[in-house]
Design a protein around this motif. Structure first.
Motif, PDB file in Angstrom:
ATOM      1  N   PRO A  52       0.700  -1.257   0.000  1.00  0.00           N
ATOM      2  CA  PRO A  52      -0.122  -0.028   0.170  1.00  0.00           C
ATOM      3  C   PRO A  52       0.697   1.363  -0.053  1.00  0.00           C
ATOM      4  CG  PRO A  52       0.246  -1.124   2.105  1.00  0.00           C
ATOM      5  CD  PRO A  52       0.743  -2.004   1.351  1.00  0.00           C
ATOM      6  N   ALA A  53       0.553   2.233  -0.660  1.00  0.00           N
ATOM      7  CA  ALA A  53       1.077   3.486  -0.540  1.00  0.00           C
ATOM      8  C   ALA A  53       0.080   4.774   0.005  1.00  0.00           C
ATOM      9  CB  ALA A  53       1.207   3.958  -2.119  1.00  0.00           C
ATOM     10  N   ALA A  54       0.689   5.657   0.817  1.00  0.00           N
ATOM     11  CA  ALA A  54       0.021   6.772   1.169  1.00  0.00           C
ATOM     12  C   ALA A  54      -1.002   7.691   0.018  1.00  0.00           C
ATOM     13  CB  ALA A  54       0.932   7.672   1.684  1.00  0.00           C
ATOM     14  N   GLY A  55      -0.552   7.453  -1.217  1.00  0.00           N
ATOM     15  CA  GLY A  55      -1.459   8.302  -2.182  1.00  0.00           C
ATOM     16  C   GLY A  55      -0.957   9.845  -2.227  1.00  0.00           C
ATOM     17  N   GLN A  56      -1.827  10.759  -2.753  1.00  0.00           N
ATOM     18  CA  GLN A  56      -1.502  12.023  -2.865  1.00  0.00           C
ATOM     19  C   GLN A  56      -2.044  12.899  -1.551  1.00  0.00           C
ATOM     20  OE1 GLN A  56      -3.031  13.080  -6.723  1.00  0.00           O
ATOM     21  NE2 GLN A  56      -1.692  11.527  -7.772  1.00  0.00           N
ATOM     22  N   CYS A  57      -1.845  12.528  -0.466  1.00  0.00           N
ATOM     23  CA  CYS A  57      -2.107  13.185   0.811  1.00  0.00           C
ATOM     24  C   CYS A  57      -1.328  12.722   1.896  1.00  0.00           C
ATOM     25  CB  CYS A  57      -3.570  12.810   1.186  1.00  0.00           C
ATOM     26  SG  CYS A  57      -3.854  11.195   1.506  1.00  0.00           S
ATOM     27  N   ASP A  58      -1.303  13.544   3.185  1.00  0.00           N
ATOM     28  CA  ASP A  58      -0.631  13.153   4.193  1.00  0.00           C
ATOM     29  C   ASP A  58      -0.853  11.855   4.947  1.00  0.00           C
ATOM     30  OD1 ASP A  58       0.545  15.801   4.015  1.00  0.00           O
ATOM     31  OD2 ASP A  58      -0.963  16.705   5.430  1.00  0.00           O
ATOM     32  N   VAL A  59       0.199  11.207   5.420  1.00  0.00           N
ATOM     33  CA  VAL A  59       0.194   9.868   6.058  1.00  0.00           C
ATOM     34  C   VAL A  59      -0.623  10.132   7.199  1.00  0.00           C
ATOM     35  CG1 VAL A  59       1.161   8.080   7.290  1.00  0.00           C
ATOM     36  CG2 VAL A  59       2.421   9.188   5.211  1.00  0.00           C
ATOM     37  N   GLN A  60      -1.999   9.286   7.411  1.00  0.00           N
ATOM     38  CA  GLN A  60      -2.585   9.385   8.573  1.00  0.00           C
ATOM     39  C   GLN A  60      -2.306   8.338   9.819  1.00  0.00           C
ATOM     40  OE1 GLN A  60      -6.690   8.632   6.720  1.00  0.00           O
ATOM     41  NE2 GLN A  60      -6.478  10.449   5.197  1.00  0.00           N
ATOM     42  N   PRO A  61      -2.629   8.700  10.923  1.00  0.00           N
ATOM     43  CA  PRO A  61      -2.188   7.886  11.933  1.00  0.00           C
ATOM     44  C   PRO A  61      -2.730   6.522  12.055  1.00  0.00           C
ATOM     45  CG  PRO A  61      -3.102   9.984  12.727  1.00  0.00           C
ATOM     46  CD  PRO A  61      -3.352   9.922  11.278  1.00  0.00           C
ATOM     47  N   GLY A  62      -2.181   5.496  12.382  1.00  0.00           N
ATOM     48  CA  GLY A  62      -2.599   4.310  12.490  1.00  0.00           C
ATOM     49  C   GLY A  62      -1.916   3.133  11.671  1.00  0.00           C
ATOM     50  N   PHE A  63      -0.887   3.885  10.759  1.00  0.00           N
ATOM     51  CA  PHE A  63      -0.617   2.614   9.893  1.00  0.00           C
ATOM     52  C   PHE A  63       0.934   3.011   9.386  1.00  0.00           C
ATOM     53  CE2 PHE A  63       0.787   0.687   5.752  1.00  0.00           C
ATOM     54  CZ  PHE A  63       0.251  -0.416   6.036  1.00  0.00           C
ATOM     55  N   ASN A  64       1.879   2.031   9.516  1.00  0.00           N
ATOM     56  CA  ASN A  64       3.207   2.416   9.271  1.00  0.00           C
ATOM     57  C   ASN A  64       3.811   2.080   8.142  1.00  0.00           C
ATOM     58  OD1 ASN A  64       6.109   2.539   9.505  1.00  0.00           O
ATOM     59  ND2 ASN A  64       6.370   1.270  11.136  1.00  0.00           N
ATOM     60  N   PHE A  65       3.687   2.938   7.085  1.00  0.00           N
ATOM     61  CA  PHE A  65       4.196   2.619   5.677  1.00  0.00           C
ATOM     62  C   PHE A  65       5.727   2.059   5.558  1.00  0.00           C
ATOM     63  CE2 PHE A  65       0.318   5.194   5.138  1.00  0.00           C
ATOM     64  CZ  PHE A  65      -0.204   4.429   3.848  1.00  0.00           C
ATOM     65  N   THR A  66       6.424   2.187   6.525  1.00  0.00           N
ATOM     66  CA  THR A  66       7.614   1.942   6.412  1.00  0.00           C
ATOM     67  C   THR A  66       7.631   0.334   6.602  1.00  0.00           C
ATOM     68  OG1 THR A  66       8.734   3.792   7.415  1.00  0.00           O
ATOM     69  CG2 THR A  66       9.976   2.016   7.515  1.00  0.00           C
ATOM     70  N   ALA A  67       6.854  -0.079   7.326  1.00  0.00           N
ATOM     71  CA  ALA A  67       6.893  -1.664   7.372  1.00  0.00           C
ATOM     72  C   ALA A  67       5.998  -2.122   6.540  1.00  0.00           C
ATOM     73  CB  ALA A  67       6.057  -2.014   9.065  1.00  0.00           C
ATOM     74  N   ALA A  68       5.546  -1.323   5.611  1.00  0.00           N
ATOM     75  CA  ALA A  68       4.753  -2.179   4.508  1.00  0.00           C
ATOM     76  C   ALA A  68       5.361  -2.303   3.162  1.00  0.00           C
ATOM     77  CB  ALA A  68       3.568  -1.317   4.080  1.00  0.00           C
ATOM     78  N   LYS A  69       6.691  -2.271   3.202  1.00  0.00           N
ATOM     79  CA  LYS A  69       7.627  -2.356   2.215  1.00  0.00           C
ATOM     80  C   LYS A  69       7.789  -4.030   1.669  1.00  0.00           C
ATOM     81  CE  LYS A  69      10.302   1.795   2.379  1.00  0.00           C
ATOM     82  NZ  LYS A  69      11.524   2.625   2.504  1.00  0.00           N
ATOM     83  N   GLY A  70       7.724  -4.210   0.483  1.00  0.00           N
ATOM     84  CA  GLY A  70       8.030  -5.643   0.209  1.00  0.00           C
ATOM     85  C   GLY A  70       6.649  -6.300  -0.174  1.00  0.00           C
ATOM     86  N   ASP A  71       6.599  -7.529   0.163  1.00  0.00           N
ATOM     87  CA  ASP A  71       5.139  -8.125  -0.441  1.00  0.00           C
ATOM     88  C   ASP A  71       4.531  -8.690   0.868  1.00  0.00           C
ATOM     89  OD1 ASP A  71       5.671  -7.897  -3.022  1.00  0.00           O
ATOM     90  OD2 ASP A  71       7.033  -9.791  -3.116  1.00  0.00           O
ATOM     91  N   ARG A  72       4.622  -8.202   1.874  1.00  0.00           N
ATOM     92  CA  ARG A  72       4.026  -8.453   3.291  1.00  0.00           C
ATOM     93  C   ARG A  72       2.638  -8.058   2.730  1.00  0.00           C
ATOM     94  NH1 ARG A  72       4.249  -5.371   9.002  1.00  0.00           N
ATOM     95  NH2 ARG A  72       2.348  -6.106   9.949  1.00  0.00           N
ATOM     96  N   LEU A  73       1.565  -9.088   3.342  1.00  0.00           N
ATOM     97  CA  LEU A  73       0.044  -8.796   3.415  1.00  0.00           C
ATOM     98  C   LEU A  73      -0.514  -8.368   4.662  1.00  0.00           C
ATOM     99  CD1 LEU A  73      -0.969 -12.476   1.709  1.00  0.00           C
ATOM    100  CD2 LEU A  73      -0.286 -10.243   0.553  1.00  0.00           C
ATOM    101  N   PHE A  74      -1.638  -7.447   4.334  1.00  0.00           N
ATOM    102  CA  PHE A  74      -2.387  -6.944   5.354  1.00  0.00           C
ATOM    103  C   PHE A  74      -3.783  -7.368   5.354  1.00  0.00           C
ATOM    104  CE2 PHE A  74       1.301  -4.122   4.632  1.00  0.00           C
ATOM    105  CZ  PHE A  74       1.887  -4.105   5.935  1.00  0.00           C
ATOM    106  N   LEU A  75      -4.153  -7.578   6.420  1.00  0.00           N
ATOM    107  CA  LEU A  75      -5.752  -7.964   6.444  1.00  0.00           C
ATOM    108  C   LEU A  75      -6.729  -7.281   7.304  1.00  0.00           C
ATOM    109  CD1 LEU A  75      -7.624 -10.569   5.142  1.00  0.00           C
ATOM    110  CD2 LEU A  75      -7.165 -11.261   7.587  1.00  0.00           C
ATOM    111  N   TYR A  76      -7.902  -6.867   6.839  1.00  0.00           N
ATOM    112  CA  TYR A  76      -8.635  -5.963   7.561  1.00  0.00           C
ATOM    113  C   TYR A  76     -10.224  -6.604   7.406  1.00  0.00           C
ATOM    114  CZ  TYR A  76      -4.897  -2.720   7.408  1.00  0.00           C
ATOM    115  OH  TYR A  76      -3.589  -2.405   7.468  1.00  0.00           O
ATOM    116  N   ASN A  77     -11.097  -6.483   8.455  1.00  0.00           N
ATOM    117  CA  ASN A  77     -12.354  -6.709   8.498  1.00  0.00           C
ATOM    118  C   ASN A  77     -13.039  -5.388   8.025  1.00  0.00           C
ATOM    119  OD1 ASN A  77     -15.136  -7.168   9.020  1.00  0.00           O
ATOM    120  ND2 ASN A  77     -14.660  -9.148  10.182  1.00  0.00           N
TER     121      ASN A  77
END
Length: 607
Positions: free
Chosen positions: A515-540
């Motif tokens: 995931p990328a932050a997109g065209q806006c400021d990073v919002q609290p609650g997610f660490n984009f540094t930790a999202a590098k690579g092919d790690r998967l994130f799962l949400y309900n």
């Protein structure tokens, strides 16, 4: 588990959605409209989920008034899709997918095309990607294939799916050097290659950049243009710049003779060496129209409607408004309605008024009772200087914004109006809300069902995969507003396939990677540094729409199931690029993304 269809097996391909789209309950199959319905598809630009006034917290004084969209959402026969998804977090991909019912990367459209606010735009299609293949079956093609009537079709507004003529420039798409509404099934079109200012449709004033006038005003005399035919009046070869008044707006709600860079409107013209002509680059200066772009689109649509009154033909219209893409200076009448963010909010209300004018034109010609309306946007909102906080545009509920795979980038407004001329068996008696996840991929299958078109019979490529399903079963009387979808929504976009942001939404569950932050400021609650690579994130998403609580470590079974769907998507897309559109023919379809030979559930190994 929910299964996705194989790209190589016809039996499983049917399960994927081609025939599934047409397999609806008997009451819907048997329901035939007495009169061929007209189809109006409205696509706005960069409009956030919270940019509808009924999704915005109005006590903040940061919300626009959108009465015409509210009426569209609340009239008898109206459907508001609470979870409607663009095909991607940027514009060109969704503009392809909404017409084809297929994820855009099957066509090698990976991201937003490179053309911008220039006239003429440089090549939009770079290398092997960036254009809509002429072999794709679109909803305009579906209208032409319908046996209900002799449908007329029109596209007006933003295209952004390729070059409108062969510019013979380096980097142009060699296989499809031209991609226009005309090559996608539309009889008539008046189209821009990219974005346009909300309040300057047609090069009517002097140029200006995004911060203010630059340099001296150029001469108002026509300059010769070697690439355009002579003016109809007998003058030279067109006008580079010619002011026609002081009705353009840059900012501050002030009319002037300055404008943002010009992206001209083009239309077919057999007498032009390019096969097209722009309203501002070859016609007399009087044809350059400053003012409200949405009303300009409405005006051209009105001419089309008058022709249909004369010949009695049913019609399909795809109107692609440029609002609320930057730049979005509001016309004075709308700017001065707001104290906060007046350009942003004013432009939203200005766009809403344009949609009101479009629907009023339909009603004035006694066509409203037989016109289906589908309205959505291409991606989430962009955070520019005119918006104090992008979270006002995502309802303070969705994470991130345009260009992100998070909900704020892809979850968007989605409305459907089914007119009283349709059978009662498929039309809701009142207005309804639907919480089943649906999206742009479902528009083509819905139109095919309304027009009684079978993909396998009408398309020249009947074996190609469809990724969407008809919306009608979700809205018919007696439906469950939270019914399971039974066909995952798939997302993959980025400048390169191998590094694309990717996600699968399967009812309440969403898996995503890169995931990328997109065209806006990073919002609290997610660490984009930790999202590098092919790690998967799962949400309900049912309990966590803001995507704050990653469940990948605790919901191991769900993660494994969703991982298989993600791998299956990658295999299927790779197969399509090589074996369907043939927009890519170098990388083997399975090895392209490291998927196993078995792929995910419901997939066979491509042959």
């Amino acid at each position: 588990p929910v299964k996705m269809a194989p790209p190589s097996s016809r039996t499983r391909h049917t399960r994927m959605g081609v025939d599934f789209v047409m397999m609806v309950v008997a009451s819907i199959v048997a329901a035939v409209a007495a009169v061929p319905p007209n189809i109006l598809v409205l696509l706005t630009d960069d409009q956030g989920w919270g940019d509808l006034d009924f999704n915005c917290e109005n006590s903040t004084a940061m919300c626009a008034t959108t009465p015409h969209l509210r009426e569209l959402a609340t009239s008898p026969g109206s459907v508001y899709f609470h979870r409607f998804y663009a095909a991607a977090g940027v514009c060109s991909p969704t503009r392809a997918s909404i017409m084809t019912g297929r994820t855009h990367q099957r066509d090698c459209i990976n991201f937003a095309l490179s053309c911008d606010q220039e006239d003429p735009a440089p090549t939009c299609a770079a290398g092997n990607d960036g254009t809509l293949p002429t072999s794709e079956f679109t909803f305009a093609d579906a209208a032409k294939a319908s046996k209900l009537g002799n449908y007329a079709t029109i596209h007006v507004g933003k295209w952004h799916l390729g070059d409108l003529w062969d510019k013979k420039l380096p980097g142009m798409n060699k296989k499809w050097p031209v991609s226009s509404p005309g090559t996608a099934g539309f009889d008539e079109w008046l189209t821009t290659e990219a974005e346009v200012s909300s309040s300057k449709p047609n090069c009517g004033c002097f140029p200006v950049n995004h911060t203010g006038p630059v340099g001296p005003k150029p001469t108002s005399a026509c300059k010769g243009r070697s690439d355009t035919p002579p003016l109809p009046s007998g003058g030279g070869h067109g006008c580079d710049v010619y002011p026609t008044g002081d009705q353009c707006v840059v900012s501050g709600g002030v009319l002037s003779d300055w404008r943002y860079p010009c992206t001209d409107y083009y239309q077919p013209n057999a007498s032009d060496v390019r096969g097209v002509s722009g309203l501002a680059d070859w016609r007399d200066p009087a044809h350059k129209v400053p003012g409200d772009d949405s009303l300009f689109i409405a005006s051209r649509f009105t001419t089309f409607l008058d022709d249909r009154v004369s010949d009695g033909r049913p019609w399909l219209a795809h109107l692609c408004l440029h609002s609320i893409h930057e730049p979005h200076p509001a016309m004075p009448a709308y700017y001065h309605l707001y104290q906060n963010d007046p350009d942003y909010l004013g432009t939203l209300t200005q766009m809403d008024a344009g949609i009101g004018a479009i629907r009023a034109a339909v009603a004035a010609r006694s066509m409203a009772s037989n016109t289906v309306v589908i309205m959505t946007t291409d991606n989430g909102p962009h955070q520019g200087a005119e918006r104090t906080n992008i979270m006002y545009s995502t309802g303070h509920m969705l994470r991130q914004c345009k260009a992100s795979i998070f909900e704020g980038g892809i979850r968007v407004p989605g409305l459907l109006y089914l007119p009283p001329s349709l059978p009662a068996s498929i039309r809701p008696a009142g207005r309804i809300n639907v919480t089943t996840p649906v999206g742009a991929l479902d528009v083509l299958p819905t139109i095919m069902e309304l027009l009684e078109v079978n993909f396998t019979q009408a398309s020249s490529n009947p074996g190609w995969v469809l990724d969407g399903t008809s919306l009608l079963p979700f809205v018919k009387p007696g439906r469950n507003p939270d019914a399971p979808r039974n066909l995952p929504l798939i997302f993959s976009f980025g400048t390169e396939v191998a590094t694309s942001q990717q996600a699968i939404i399967d009812d309440d569950w969403k898996v995503l990677t890169r995931p990328a932050a997109g065209q806006c400021d990073v919002q609290p609650g997610f660490n984009f540094t930790a999202a590098k690579g092919d790690r998967l994130f799962l949400y309900n998403l049912k309990v966590d729409p803001h995507e704050t609580h990653d469940l990948a470590a605790t919901e191991v079974v769900q993660l494994a199931r969703m991982r298989k769907l993600l791998e299956a998507m990658r295999v299927s897309i790779a197969f399509s690029r090589v074996n369907e559109t043939a927009c890519e023919g170098v990388v083997p379809p399975i090895a392209a993304h490291g998927a196993t030979a078995a792929g995910g559930p419901g997939f066979d190994r491509p042959l």
